[in-house]
Write a protein that holds these residues in place. Sequence first.
Motif, PDB file in Angstrom:
ATOM      1  N   LEU A   1       2.235  25.207 -37.985  1.00 27.21           N
ATOM      2  CA  LEU A   1       1.693  24.864 -39.309  1.00 27.21           C
ATOM      3  C   LEU A   1       0.272  24.309 -39.199  1.00 27.21           C
ATOM      4  O   LEU A   1      -0.594  24.604 -40.022  1.00 27.21           O
ATOM      5  CB  LEU A   1       2.601  23.855 -40.015  1.00 27.21           C
ATOM      6  CG  LEU A   1       3.852  24.469 -40.646  1.00 27.21           C
ATOM      7  CD1 LEU A   1       4.904  23.398 -40.913  1.00 27.21           C
ATOM      8  CD2 LEU A   1       3.495  25.183 -41.960  1.00 27.21           C
ATOM      9  N   ARG A   2       0.064  23.494 -38.167  1.00 28.43           N
ATOM     10  CA  ARG A   2      -1.283  22.932 -37.967  1.00 28.43           C
ATOM     11  C   ARG A   2      -2.281  24.040 -37.673  1.00 28.43           C
ATOM     12  O   ARG A   2      -3.426  23.999 -38.138  1.00 28.43           O
ATOM     13  CB  ARG A   2      -1.260  21.893 -36.859  1.00 28.43           C
ATOM     14  CG  ARG A   2      -0.541  20.651 -37.330  1.00 28.43           C
ATOM     15  CD  ARG A   2      -0.804  19.468 -36.450  1.00 28.43           C
ATOM     16  NE  ARG A   2      -0.275  18.273 -37.104  1.00 28.43           N
ATOM     17  CZ  ARG A   2      -0.131  17.106 -36.530  1.00 28.43           C
ATOM     18  NH1 ARG A   2      -0.474  16.939 -35.269  1.00 28.43           N
ATOM     19  NH2 ARG A   2       0.344  16.084 -37.212  1.00 28.43           N
ATOM     20  N   ALA A   3      -1.848  25.026 -36.909  1.00 25.33           N
ATOM     21  CA  ALA A   3      -2.724  26.170 -36.621  1.00 25.33           C
ATOM     22  C   ALA A   3      -3.042  26.948 -37.893  1.00 25.33           C
ATOM     23  O   ALA A   3      -4.068  27.631 -37.983  1.00 25.33           O
ATOM     24  CB  ALA A   3      -2.064  27.078 -35.583  1.00 25.33           C
ATOM     25  N   GLN A   4      -2.154  26.843 -38.902  1.00 24.08           N
ATOM     26  CA  GLN A   4      -2.419  27.486 -40.202  1.00 24.08           C
ATOM     27  C   GLN A   4      -3.301  26.606 -41.087  1.00 24.08           C
ATOM     28  O   GLN A   4      -3.529  26.923 -42.255  1.00 24.08           O
ATOM     29  CB  GLN A   4      -1.124  27.722 -41.000  1.00 24.08           C
ATOM     30  CG  GLN A   4       0.025  28.352 -40.261  1.00 24.08           C
ATOM     31  CD  GLN A   4      -0.276  29.784 -39.908  1.00 24.08           C
ATOM     32  OE1 GLN A   4      -0.571  30.583 -40.774  1.00 24.08           O
ATOM     33  NE2 GLN A   4      -0.230  30.084 -38.626  1.00 24.08           N
ATOM     34  N   GLY A   5      -3.688  25.451 -40.562  1.00 21.62           N
ATOM     35  CA  GLY A   5      -4.550  24.558 -41.330  1.00 21.62           C
ATOM     36  C   GLY A   5      -3.806  23.621 -42.272  1.00 21.62           C
ATOM     37  O   GLY A   5      -4.430  22.978 -43.133  1.00 21.62           O
ATOM     38  N   ARG A   6      -2.495  23.501 -42.123  1.00 25.41           N
ATOM     39  CA  ARG A   6      -1.745  22.606 -43.005  1.00 25.41           C
ATOM     40  C   ARG A   6      -1.624  21.213 -42.396  1.00 25.41           C
ATOM     41  O   ARG A   6      -1.534  21.065 -41.180  1.00 25.41           O
ATOM     42  CB  ARG A   6      -0.325  23.150 -43.248  1.00 25.41           C
ATOM     43  CG  ARG A   6      -0.294  24.464 -43.987  1.00 25.41           C
ATOM     44  CD  ARG A   6      -0.852  24.363 -45.399  1.00 25.41           C
ATOM     45  NE  ARG A   6      -0.149  23.417 -46.233  1.00 25.41           N
ATOM     46  CZ  ARG A   6       0.491  23.757 -47.344  1.00 25.41           C
ATOM     47  NH1 ARG A   6       0.520  25.016 -47.741  1.00 25.41           N
ATOM     48  NH2 ARG A   6       1.085  22.841 -48.063  1.00 25.41           N
ATOM     49  N   THR A   7      -1.613  20.205 -43.255  1.00 28.73           N
ATOM     50  CA  THR A   7      -1.358  18.846 -42.803  1.00 28.73           C
ATOM     51  C   THR A   7       0.146  18.634 -42.798  1.00 28.73           C
ATOM     52  O   THR A   7       0.832  18.950 -43.777  1.00 28.73           O
ATOM     53  CB  THR A   7      -2.031  17.823 -43.743  1.00 28.73           C
ATOM     54  OG1 THR A   7      -3.407  18.146 -43.819  1.00 28.73           O
ATOM     55  CG2 THR A   7      -1.849  16.406 -43.244  1.00 28.73           C
ATOM     56  N   THR A   8       0.650  18.124 -41.682  1.00 25.62           N
ATOM     57  CA  THR A   8       2.106  17.988 -41.551  1.00 25.62           C
ATOM     58  C   THR A   8       2.512  16.529 -41.392  1.00 25.62           C
ATOM     59  O   THR A   8       1.713  15.681 -40.973  1.00 25.62           O
ATOM     60  CB  THR A   8       2.606  18.745 -40.308  1.00 25.62           C
ATOM     61  OG1 THR A   8       1.883  18.283 -39.176  1.00 25.62           O
ATOM     62  CG2 THR A   8       2.427  20.245 -40.465  1.00 25.62           C
ATOM     63  N   LEU A   9       3.746  16.261 -41.727  1.00 23.17           N
ATOM     64  CA  LEU A   9       4.333  14.949 -41.454  1.00 23.17           C
ATOM     65  C   LEU A   9       5.680  15.172 -40.797  1.00 23.17           C
ATOM     66  O   LEU A   9       6.555  15.818 -41.366  1.00 23.17           O
ATOM     67  CB  LEU A   9       4.517  14.155 -42.755  1.00 23.17           C
ATOM     68  CG  LEU A   9       5.149  12.790 -42.520  1.00 23.17           C
ATOM     69  CD1 LEU A   9       4.087  11.743 -42.241  1.00 23.17           C
ATOM     70  CD2 LEU A   9       5.998  12.359 -43.701  1.00 23.17           C
ATOM     71  N   ARG A  10       5.807  14.666 -39.570  1.00 27.37           N
ATOM     72  CA  ARG A  10       7.086  14.756 -38.861  1.00 27.37           C
ATOM     73  C   ARG A  10       7.869  13.484 -39.135  1.00 27.37           C
ATOM     74  O   ARG A  10       7.371  12.385 -38.940  1.00 27.37           O
ATOM     75  CB  ARG A  10       6.833  14.816 -37.343  1.00 27.37           C
ATOM     76  CG  ARG A  10       6.635  16.175 -36.772  1.00 27.37           C
ATOM     77  CD  ARG A  10       7.932  16.932 -36.548  1.00 27.37           C
ATOM     78  NE  ARG A  10       8.785  16.454 -35.469  1.00 27.37           N
ATOM     79  CZ  ARG A  10       8.554  16.639 -34.181  1.00 27.37           C
ATOM     80  NH1 ARG A  10       7.465  17.231 -33.769  1.00 27.37           N
ATOM     81  NH2 ARG A  10       9.414  16.211 -33.276  1.00 27.37           N
ATOM     82  N   THR A  11       9.115  13.628 -39.546  1.00 28.71           N
ATOM     83  CA  THR A  11       9.904  12.436 -39.791  1.00 28.71           C
ATOM     84  C   THR A  11      11.376  12.723 -39.545  1.00 28.71           C
ATOM     85  O   THR A  11      11.734  13.855 -39.195  1.00 28.71           O
ATOM     86  CB  THR A  11       9.631  11.893 -41.222  1.00 28.71           C
ATOM     87  OG1 THR A  11      10.281  10.635 -41.380  1.00 28.71           O
ATOM     88  CG2 THR A  11      10.089  12.858 -42.304  1.00 28.71           C
ATOM     89  N   ARG A  12      12.209  11.717 -39.698  1.00 25.51           N
ATOM     90  CA  ARG A  12      13.630  11.923 -39.404  1.00 25.51           C
ATOM     91  C   ARG A  12      14.505  10.926 -40.155  1.00 25.51           C
ATOM     92  O   ARG A  12      14.035   9.887 -40.630  1.00 25.51           O
ATOM     93  CB  ARG A  12      13.876  11.764 -37.911  1.00 25.51           C
ATOM     94  CG  ARG A  12      13.692  10.334 -37.433  1.00 25.51           C
ATOM     95  CD  ARG A  12      14.157  10.220 -36.007  1.00 25.51           C
ATOM     96  NE  ARG A  12      13.913   8.894 -35.463  1.00 25.51           N
ATOM     97  CZ  ARG A  12      14.166   8.577 -34.204  1.00 25.51           C
ATOM     98  NH1 ARG A  12      14.635   9.472 -33.378  1.00 25.51           N
ATOM     99  NH2 ARG A  12      13.942   7.355 -33.762  1.00 25.51           N
ATOM    100  N   GLU A  13      15.771  11.270 -40.224  1.00 23.85           N
ATOM    101  CA  GLU A  13      16.779  10.320 -40.711  1.00 23.85           C
ATOM    102  C   GLU A  13      17.921  10.292 -39.697  1.00 23.85           C
ATOM    103  O   GLU A  13      18.268  11.356 -39.163  1.00 23.85           O
ATOM    104  CB  GLU A  13      17.309  10.752 -42.083  1.00 23.85           C
ATOM    105  CG  GLU A  13      16.263  10.601 -43.171  1.00 23.85           C
ATOM    106  CD  GLU A  13      16.815  10.870 -44.577  1.00 23.85           C
ATOM    107  OE1 GLU A  13      18.050  11.059 -44.729  1.00 23.85           O
ATOM    108  OE2 GLU A  13      16.016  10.898 -45.503  1.00 23.85           O
ATOM    109  N   PRO A  14      18.516   9.145 -39.415  1.00 19.31           N
ATOM    110  CA  PRO A  14      18.044   7.849 -39.892  1.00 19.31           C
ATOM    111  C   PRO A  14      16.824   7.403 -39.084  1.00 19.31           C
ATOM    112  O   PRO A  14      16.626   7.865 -37.973  1.00 19.31           O
ATOM    113  CB  PRO A  14      19.247   6.936 -39.612  1.00 19.31           C
ATOM    114  CG  PRO A  14      19.935   7.564 -38.442  1.00 19.31           C
ATOM    115  CD  PRO A  14      19.732   9.049 -38.593  1.00 19.31           C
TER     116      PRO A  14
END
Length: 208
Positions: A30-43
């Motif tokens: 996604l970053r290579a596509q120029g998108r800003t990403t947020l990695r997260t998780r639960e819990p």
Amino acid sequence: MSAGRGLWITLEGGDGSGKTTQAGLLEEWLRAQGRTTLRTREPGGSEVGVLIRDIVLHHRGDIAPRAEALLYAADRAHHVATVVRPALERDEVVIQDRYLDSSVAYQGAGRVLDADEVRGLSLWAAEGALPDLTVLLDLDPATARRRLDSADKPFDRLEAEREEFHQRVRESFLALAAAEPERFLVLDAAQDPAVIAEAVQARVAALL
Ligand code: TYD
């Protein structure tokens, strides 16, 4: 999710199914596509969530099933309100390890709690928020167990459950996917990670 303009992708599957690996590969792409990403998780995707994660995964001794379900729901409520929604409003792509399907599969698999009630509780907690896409990494529990054994990490409370529990978790995930085929992408997690990643990218590309 209707709240923001971003894209919300969750990864689900049993312990040892490779969610973390796929989340990393998806983020890179996604970053290579120029998108800003947020990695997260639960819990554990927020500061409060880290405290809750410690209770649900590392508390020694029993936690009453309804209390456990409420702890995951509390983590979820805070996480969606303070982390996920704001990121979507900033037009980011949220890549999240586990969400409410995990609650239905795991808390429901103990057979004590009703799956629909657990789902209802989670939806209440998250004000009805559902991801745009949920990738289910499907793997038989025996293979998953071999992977976890070779990873050489101590087991948490849920990983230590017996194989029949994990079999019920797997069946529950598959039933959830069958009920919502438009939200789910089900992939065979025994495949090569690069092959899985390509299938995920193809589906995400259609949503960007
Ligand atoms: P995970 O973060 O995938 O563990 P790890 O970091 O060790 O890979 O998940 C932690 C455990 O929490 C996992 O066994 C599933 C369980 N879980 C639930 O039982 N209900 C839930 O709602 C969620 C989100 C996780």
